[in-house]
Write a protein that holds these residues in place. Structure first.
Motif, PDB file in Angstrom:
ATOM      1  N   ALA A  13       0.845  -1.199   0.000  1.00  0.00           N
ATOM      2  CA  ALA A  13       0.000   0.000   0.000  1.00  0.00           C
ATOM      3  C   ALA A  13       0.879   1.247   0.000  1.00  0.00           C
ATOM      4  O   ALA A  13       1.906   1.280   0.677  1.00  0.00           O
ATOM      5  CB  ALA A  13      -0.907  -0.006   1.228  1.00  0.00           C
ATOM      6  N   PRO A  14       0.495   2.287  -0.736  1.00  0.00           N
ATOM      7  CA  PRO A  14       1.331   3.498  -0.850  1.00  0.00           C
ATOM      8  C   PRO A  14       1.225   4.395   0.381  1.00  0.00           C
ATOM      9  O   PRO A  14       0.865   5.571   0.291  1.00  0.00           O
ATOM     10  CB  PRO A  14       0.770   4.177  -2.099  1.00  0.00           C
ATOM     11  N   LEU A  15       1.535   3.833   1.527  1.00  0.00           N
ATOM     12  CA  LEU A  15       1.394   4.598   2.776  1.00  0.00           C
ATOM     13  C   LEU A  15       2.281   5.840   2.803  1.00  0.00           C
ATOM     14  O   LEU A  15       1.941   6.832   3.453  1.00  0.00           O
ATOM     15  CB  LEU A  15       1.732   3.693   3.971  1.00  0.00           C
ATOM     16  N   SER A  16       3.410   5.793   2.111  1.00  0.00           N
ATOM     17  CA  SER A  16       4.343   6.919   2.143  1.00  0.00           C
ATOM     18  C   SER A  16       3.746   8.166   1.506  1.00  0.00           C
ATOM     19  O   SER A  16       4.242   9.283   1.731  1.00  0.00           O
ATOM     20  CB  SER A  16       5.654   6.551   1.438  1.00  0.00           C
ATOM     21  N   THR A  17       2.691   8.004   0.706  1.00  0.00           N
ATOM     22  CA  THR A  17       2.062   9.152   0.038  1.00  0.00           C
ATOM     23  C   THR A  17       0.852   9.667   0.796  1.00  0.00           C
ATOM     24  O   THR A  17       0.254  10.668   0.405  1.00  0.00           O
ATOM     25  CB  THR A  17       1.632   8.766  -1.393  1.00  0.00           C
TER      26      THR A  17
END
Length: 325
Positions: A13-17
């Motif tokens: 999942a693109p949690l960093s964004t």
């Protein structure tokens, strides 16, 4: 770190964004020389590491915590922790490592004497930068004294040698504040009450005939007294007698009595069991009520940990549960 993880795993999942809603609370004074920033940044980095599923070790993450507050790197662990300087010129490899777990020396306890819970006039970061720039004593301390004491302290902890631990702790605290006074303009974090507490600790050791207590002061007037469990009762009885509770402060706020030193919290300061300590109390006398605002009696902790959702600081809508008026 999370972005790098996502680049390696297309299914991640693109949690960093994503944006983050962060709530932080302290249950002890902030910006008063009791490492509130260290606890806050360590909790933040530890929580983010868990949320992002980062594979880095606690030592690796301590480098991140150190960016927010130098001391935060040590708070990434429980037990006894050393802050290693590293060898890189840019300090990037400076990190914390655990010297021993909390169960290594379970008899060791601490009593925090909150002399002032007001925000200090010179922050730790600003004060240290001025010290680095102006103190001639600081360079010698970093070059020779600190490395020698780090080695000696690790030995004392490994051997559970309280006398050695205590002497190193007090000497290093004294030298730290001497360096602060050598800073130009000088920085004086301790006040008259702080110095009186240090004097009483030395008098206590003399009264019991051995080194049974040690004080240390960080960048503030508040004292931390270390002692083994069997001696801490005498110390709590002595200091709650010499620094009585003001009427406006509730007994459980002044001294919560977590280790049942007294029958009830409102009995704090009412008795001194050891005759030698009682004689010392008569000599030291009583200070004005409120000279010490409260006592925090604690022991070696276990470091950051993930709590159940029921203890979250945010409600189901993502808003803080506790709002300060």
């Amino acid at each position: 770190l999370r972005a790098a993880l996502e680049q390696q795993d297309a299914d991640a999942a693109p949690l960093s964004t994503w944006g983050l809603h962060i709530c932080s609370e302290n249950n002890f004074p902030t910006a008063a020389g009791l490492a509130s920033s260290a606890s806050g940044y360590a909790a933040l980095v530890s929580a983010l590491g868990a949320l992002f599923g980062l594979p880095q070790s606690a030592s690796d993450l301590s480098r991140v915590a150190r960016v927010g507050s130098g001391s935060a790197c040590r708070s990434m662990f429980g037990g006894f922790v050393a802050w290693q300087a590293g060898i890189s010129d840019d300090g990037s490899d400076s990190q914390a490592v655990q010297v021993a777990g909390r169960q290594h020396w379970p008899e060791l306890q601490a009593l925090v004497l909150v002399v002032s819970d007001q925000k200090k006039t010179v922050s730790s970061t600003a004060g240290m930068q001025t010290t680095v720039d102006t103190s001639q004593l600081f360079a010698e301390r970093v070059r020779t004294v600190v490395p020698q004491r780090m080695e000696a302290m690790q030995k004392a902890i490994a051997e559970r040698d309280f006398a050695a631990f205590a002497e190193i702790t007090m000497r290093d605290s004294n030298q730290f504040h001497a360096v602060c006074l050598d800073t130009y303009p000088p920085i004086s974090y301790m006040n008259d009450t702080s110095r009186a507490i240090a004097g009483i600790v030395h008098a206590f050791n003399a009264a019991v005939g051995r080194v049974a207590a040690a004080y240390t002061y960080d960048a503030g007037p508040n004292a931390v007294i270390y002692a083994l469990k069997d001696d801490m009762r005498d110390i709590v009885e002595l200091f709650t007698h010499c620094f009585p509770r003001p009427d406006a402060v509730l007994p459980e706020t002044f001294y919560a009595n977590p280790f049942a030193v007294f029958d009830t919290p409102d009995a704090a300061g009412s008795r001194i069991t050891n005759p030698n300590v009682a004689q010392l109390a008569q000599t030291a006398g009583k200070f004005p009520a409120g000279s010490v605002r409260r006592f925090i009696h604690t022991e070696v902790g276990d470091g950051p940990r993930v709590l159940p959702a029921s203890q979250s600081l945010l409600d189901s809508a993502g808003m803080p549960k506790h709002v300060r008026e």
